[in-house]
Design a protein around this motif. Structure first.
Motif, short mmCIF file in Angstrom:
data_model
loop_
_atom_site.label_atom_id
_atom_site.label_comp_id
_atom_site.label_asym_id
_atom_site.label_seq_id
_atom_site.Cartn_x
_atom_site.Cartn_y
_atom_site.Cartn_z
N GLU A 240 -5.02 -58.40 -40.06
CA GLU A 240 -3.99 -57.85 -39.17
C GLU A 240 -3.08 -58.97 -38.67
O GLU A 240 -3.55 -59.97 -38.11
N GLN A 241 -1.81 -58.80 -38.89
CA GLN A 241 -0.81 -59.77 -38.42
C GLN A 241 0.15 -59.00 -37.49
O GLN A 241 0.99 -58.23 -37.94
N ARG A 242 -0.02 -59.22 -36.20
CA ARG A 242 0.83 -58.54 -35.22
C ARG A 242 1.88 -59.50 -34.70
O ARG A 242 1.57 -60.53 -34.09
N LEU A 243 3.13 -59.16 -34.96
CA LEU A 243 4.25 -59.99 -34.53
C LEU A 243 5.01 -59.28 -33.42
O LEU A 243 5.33 -58.09 -33.53
N LEU A 244 5.30 -60.03 -32.36
CA LEU A 244 6.11 -59.49 -31.28
C LEU A 244 7.56 -59.34 -31.75
O LEU A 244 7.96 -59.91 -32.77
N ALA A 245 8.32 -58.59 -31.02
CA ALA A 245 9.72 -58.40 -31.38
C ALA A 245 10.44 -59.74 -31.39
O ALA A 245 10.40 -60.50 -30.41
N GLY A 246 11.03 -60.10 -32.53
CA GLY A 246 11.74 -61.35 -32.68
C GLY A 246 10.86 -62.55 -32.94
O GLY A 246 11.38 -63.68 -33.04
N GLU A 247 9.55 -62.38 -33.07
CA GLU A 247 8.64 -63.52 -33.26
C GLU A 247 8.66 -63.98 -34.71
O GLU A 247 8.74 -63.19 -35.65
N GLU A 248 8.53 -65.30 -34.90
CA GLU A 248 8.44 -65.91 -36.22
C GLU A 248 7.17 -66.76 -36.29
O GLU A 248 6.90 -67.54 -35.37
N VAL A 249 6.39 -66.63 -37.36
CA VAL A 249 5.12 -67.34 -37.48
C VAL A 249 5.01 -67.98 -38.87
O VAL A 249 5.66 -67.53 -39.83
N ASP A 250 4.17 -69.01 -38.96
CA ASP A 250 3.82 -69.64 -40.23
C ASP A 250 2.44 -69.15 -40.64
O ASP A 250 1.49 -69.18 -39.84
N LEU A 251 2.30 -68.76 -41.90
CA LEU A 251 1.03 -68.22 -42.41
C LEU A 251 0.53 -69.15 -43.51
O LEU A 251 1.15 -69.26 -44.58
N PRO A 252 -0.62 -69.82 -43.31
CA PRO A 252 -1.11 -70.80 -44.29
C PRO A 252 -1.94 -70.17 -45.40
O PRO A 252 -2.58 -69.13 -45.23
N VAL A 253 -1.93 -70.84 -46.55
CA VAL A 253 -2.77 -70.49 -47.70
C VAL A 253 -3.39 -71.77 -48.23
O VAL A 253 -2.67 -72.69 -48.64
N PHE A 254 -4.73 -71.84 -48.20
CA PHE A 254 -5.44 -73.01 -48.68
C PHE A 254 -6.20 -72.60 -49.95
O PHE A 254 -7.08 -71.72 -49.90
N PHE A 255 -5.88 -73.21 -51.09
CA PHE A 255 -6.41 -72.71 -52.36
C PHE A 255 -6.72 -73.87 -53.31
O PHE A 255 -6.35 -75.03 -53.07
N PHE A 256 -7.37 -73.54 -54.41
CA PHE A 256 -7.56 -74.48 -55.52
C PHE A 256 -7.83 -73.67 -56.79
O PHE A 256 -8.19 -72.49 -56.73
N ILE A 257 -7.63 -74.32 -57.93
CA ILE A 257 -7.93 -73.71 -59.23
C ILE A 257 -9.20 -74.34 -59.77
O ILE A 257 -9.28 -75.57 -59.92
N ASP A 258 -10.20 -73.54 -60.02
CA ASP A 258 -11.50 -74.04 -60.44
C ASP A 258 -11.37 -74.84 -61.75
O ASP A 258 -10.67 -74.42 -62.68
N ARG A 259 -12.04 -75.98 -61.80
CA ARG A 259 -11.95 -76.85 -62.98
C ARG A 259 -12.61 -76.23 -64.21
O ARG A 259 -12.39 -76.70 -65.34
N ASP A 260 -13.41 -75.16 -64.04
CA ASP A 260 -13.99 -74.48 -65.20
C ASP A 260 -12.93 -73.81 -66.07
O ASP A 260 -13.24 -73.38 -67.19
N VAL A 261 -11.72 -73.69 -65.55
CA VAL A 261 -10.66 -73.08 -66.33
C VAL A 261 -10.41 -73.85 -67.62
O VAL A 261 -9.96 -73.28 -68.63
N MET A 262 -10.70 -75.16 -67.63
CA MET A 262 -10.47 -75.97 -68.83
C MET A 262 -11.46 -75.66 -69.93
O MET A 262 -11.26 -76.07 -71.09
#
Length: 270
Positions: A206-228
């Motif tokens: 749930e992302q609740r933003l107030l009227a006129g509010e601006e937020v930064d939303l992070p994404v922390f990820f990696f690609i598994d080395r088994d892909v090789m």
């Protein structure tokens, strides 16, 4: 003289003597005792035709009553199961996709990954040469009914298999009222999704933003080395991570978030 002889011959022995009468009486008595007259047997008793029809009707009613009860129980059980599956479908589908990468869904959390999977693969195990980096681009969309501006903060990131990366999205509520949103996501191409793991993200929350509010939303990820080691995915060099925001509301019965398409009362700010 001849007449005298005949007369004496008829008078010497009578036609029925006492001995004959005794013998005849004895034979008659013996015959009567040997074969007595048959006595009439008692008539057999049993259910009449009307009784048999009544018993058959009772058995038929009992059979159909039991069958109807069984059918009612099966119908009720099927209905209850269907309702339960309906309520559980969304969270179960999310969990399934997050764990398996089904339909281009990135795997969320470390889960099955050991710490060794988080070490960047500098060398390609097949050739012994330097591993080529994978280009990850970002895409952002929002529902037409949602008065938000949603976009990625960066255009692309180049990563090695096993290397963690941090990216950001921006969301701005341009409406005049507070609005709750929820985001879905996927990865393209689909064959890379089982190896694209997100340690932390804002999806399905749930992302609740107030009227006129601006937020930064992070994404922390990696690609598994088994892909090789996967022949079908090791040659993928470009990956697209996409998010789409929808309006959401909380169900008053089960407390779950669900899409909210009734945003007609929300006005855009100038």
């Amino acid at each position: 003289m001849p007449f005298a002889t005949a007369s004496s011959s008829r008078s010497t022995r009578p036609a029925w003597s006492p001995s004959h009468l005794v013998a005849a009486r004895h034979a008659s008595t013996t015959t009567t005792r040997a074969s007595p007259a048959p006595t009439p047997s008692a008539p057999r008793t049993g259910p009449s035709a009307s009784d048999r029809a009544r018993l058959e009707e009772e058995r038929r009613r009992a059979y159909y009553s039991q069958r109807n009860n069984s059918l009612l129980l099966y119908t009720a059980a099927t209905f209850i199961l269907g309702v339960g599956v309906t309520y559980a479908a969304v969270p179960l589908y999310r969990a399934f996709c997050a764990q398996t990468g089904f339909s281009g869904t990135p795997i969320v959390g470390l889960g099955r990954y050991a710490p060794t999977h988080l070490i960047p693969a500098w060398l390609d195990p097949r050739t012994g040469k330097e591993t080529q980096r994978i280009r990850v681009t970002f895409n952002a969309d929002s529902s037409d009914a949602l008065p938000w501006k949603f976009e990625p903060s960066q255009k692309e990131i180049w990563v090695l298999p096993g290397e963690t990366a941090l990216a950001f999205y921006k969301a701005w509520n341009k409406g005049a009222k507070d609005i709750t949103g929820i985001a879905t996501y996927n990865v393209a191409p689909d064959k890379i999704a089982p190896y694209f793991a997100k340690v932390e993200c804002f999806c399905f929350e749930e992302q609740r933003l107030l009227a006129g509010e601006e937020v930064d939303l992070p994404v922390f990820f990696f690609i598994d080395r088994d892909v090789m080691e996967d022949p079908s995915a090791r040659d993928v060099k470009e990956v697209v991570l996409s998010y789409t925001f929808f309006g959401a509301k909380r169900n008053q019965r089960n407390g779950q978030l669900e899409p909210d398409t009734d945003l007609s009362q929300v006005s855009m700010s100038e």
